[in-house]
Design a protein around this motif. Structure first.
Motif, mmCIF file in Angstrom:
data_model
loop_
_atom_site.group_PDB
_atom_site.id
_atom_site.type_symbol
_atom_site.label_atom_id
_atom_site.label_comp_id
_atom_site.label_asym_id
_atom_site.label_seq_id
_atom_site.Cartn_x
_atom_site.Cartn_y
_atom_site.Cartn_z
ATOM 1 N N MET A 30 15.008 3.273 7.518
ATOM 2 C CA MET A 30 14.217 2.635 6.489
ATOM 3 C C MET A 30 13.797 3.680 5.456
ATOM 4 O O MET A 30 13.430 4.789 5.804
ATOM 5 C CB MET A 30 12.964 2.015 7.092
ATOM 6 N N ALA A 31 13.831 3.252 4.231
ATOM 7 C CA ALA A 31 13.416 4.127 3.139
ATOM 8 C C ALA A 31 12.121 3.580 2.541
ATOM 9 O O ALA A 31 11.821 2.399 2.650
ATOM 10 C CB ALA A 31 14.496 4.185 2.072
ATOM 11 N N THR A 32 11.361 4.456 1.917
ATOM 12 C CA THR A 32 10.115 4.057 1.265
ATOM 13 C C THR A 32 10.357 3.987 -0.233
ATOM 14 O O THR A 32 10.782 4.968 -0.842
ATOM 15 C CB THR A 32 8.999 5.068 1.574
ATOM 16 N N TYR A 33 10.098 2.816 -0.813
ATOM 17 C CA TYR A 33 10.252 2.615 -2.245
ATOM 18 C C TYR A 33 8.880 2.356 -2.844
ATOM 19 O O TYR A 33 8.039 1.709 -2.235
ATOM 20 C CB TYR A 33 11.175 1.425 -2.524
ATOM 21 N N GLU A 34 8.672 2.888 -4.031
ATOM 22 C CA GLU A 34 7.372 2.780 -4.687
ATOM 23 C C GLU A 34 7.494 1.847 -5.895
ATOM 24 O O GLU A 34 8.438 1.932 -6.667
ATOM 25 C CB GLU A 34 6.905 4.163 -5.131
ATOM 26 N N TYR A 35 6.508 0.959 -6.024
ATOM 27 C CA TYR A 35 6.450 0.007 -7.138
ATOM 28 C C TYR A 35 5.094 0.123 -7.820
ATOM 29 O O TYR A 35 4.114 0.531 -7.202
ATOM 30 C CB TYR A 35 6.655 -1.429 -6.628
ATOM 31 N N ARG A 36 5.043 -0.281 -9.095
ATOM 32 C CA ARG A 36 3.784 -0.259 -9.835
ATOM 33 C C ARG A 36 3.493 -1.671 -10.335
ATOM 34 O O ARG A 36 4.226 -2.241 -11.124
ATOM 35 C CB ARG A 36 3.843 0.689 -11.022
ATOM 36 N N CYS A 37 2.350 -2.216 -9.888
ATOM 37 C CA CYS A 37 1.880 -3.528 -10.314
ATOM 38 C C CYS A 37 0.975 -3.326 -11.530
ATOM 39 O O CYS A 37 0.133 -2.423 -11.528
ATOM 40 C CB CYS A 37 1.105 -4.202 -9.183
ATOM 41 N N PRO A 38 1.092 -4.178 -12.577
ATOM 42 C CA PRO A 38 0.226 -4.011 -13.740
ATOM 43 C C PRO A 38 -1.245 -4.291 -13.434
ATOM 44 O O PRO A 38 -2.131 -3.806 -14.126
ATOM 45 C CB PRO A 38 0.786 -5.006 -14.762
ATOM 46 N N GLU A 39 -1.518 -5.036 -12.379
ATOM 47 C CA GLU A 39 -2.898 -5.382 -12.019
ATOM 48 C C GLU A 39 -3.481 -4.458 -10.944
ATOM 49 O O GLU A 39 -4.604 -4.001 -11.054
ATOM 50 C CB GLU A 39 -2.958 -6.835 -11.511
ATOM 51 N N CYS A 40 -2.710 -4.188 -9.905
ATOM 52 C CA CYS A 40 -3.240 -3.482 -8.728
ATOM 53 C C CYS A 40 -2.861 -2.004 -8.662
ATOM 54 O O CYS A 40 -3.447 -1.255 -7.886
ATOM 55 C CB CYS A 40 -2.757 -4.169 -7.459
ATOM 56 N N GLY A 41 -1.867 -1.574 -9.405
ATOM 57 C CA GLY A 41 -1.443 -0.180 -9.347
ATOM 58 C C GLY A 41 -0.243 0.011 -8.437
ATOM 59 O O GLY A 41 0.520 -0.922 -8.172
ATOM 60 N N ARG A 42 -0.079 1.218 -7.926
ATOM 61 C CA ARG A 42 1.098 1.560 -7.118
ATOM 62 C C ARG A 42 0.956 1.089 -5.678
ATOM 63 O O ARG A 42 -0.134 1.068 -5.119
ATOM 64 C CB ARG A 42 1.324 3.060 -7.136
ATOM 65 N N PHE A 43 2.110 0.742 -5.095
ATOM 66 C CA PHE A 43 2.172 0.415 -3.670
ATOM 67 C C PHE A 43 3.561 0.769 -3.172
ATOM 68 O O PHE A 43 4.493 0.961 -3.946
ATOM 69 C CB PHE A 43 1.838 -1.059 -3.401
ATOM 70 N N GLU A 44 3.696 0.904 -1.858
ATOM 71 C CA GLU A 44 4.963 1.290 -1.244
ATOM 72 C C GLU A 44 5.508 0.141 -0.415
ATOM 73 O O GLU A 44 4.754 -0.636 0.173
ATOM 74 C CB GLU A 44 4.778 2.511 -0.349
#
Length: 91
Positions: free
Chosen positions: A1-15
């Motif tokens: 499994m790999a960890t990918y990072e996303y950025r939400c315009p409301e909540c900020g970054r999450f993995e």
């Protein structure tokens, strides 16, 4: 499994943990369910524990110039048993 990072315009970054190569450019935020765009970040190579890092460096160095042992190492003093051992259940 790999960890990918996303950025939400409301909540900020999450993995998100996904199989390698299956990450999409957009993923739903787990909190607000808005579309979050993928952020490319460096791999977590710096989070290797220092003991592991030192062992990897020693292993790498020993491939080219191994240490030569010239004598028998000194015997270590026997370690006293851990104080919790007598309180463990016996089989």
């Amino acid at each position: 499994m790999a960890t990918y990072e996303y950025r939400c315009p409301e909540c900020g970054r999450f993995e998100v943990h996904l199989p390698i190569g299956t990450a999409t450019a957009v993923h739903d935020c787990p909190r607000c369910h808005y579309a979050a765009h993928r952020v490319f970040s460096p791999p977590y190579l710096s989070q290797v524990p220092s003991a592991v890092s030192a062992a990897l460096v020693r292993e790498e160095q020993s491939q080219e110039a191994p240490d030569v042992v010239t004598g028998v190492p000194a015997q270590r003093r026997p370690q006293p048993p851990h104080p919790a051992l007598p309180h463990l259940p016996r089989p």
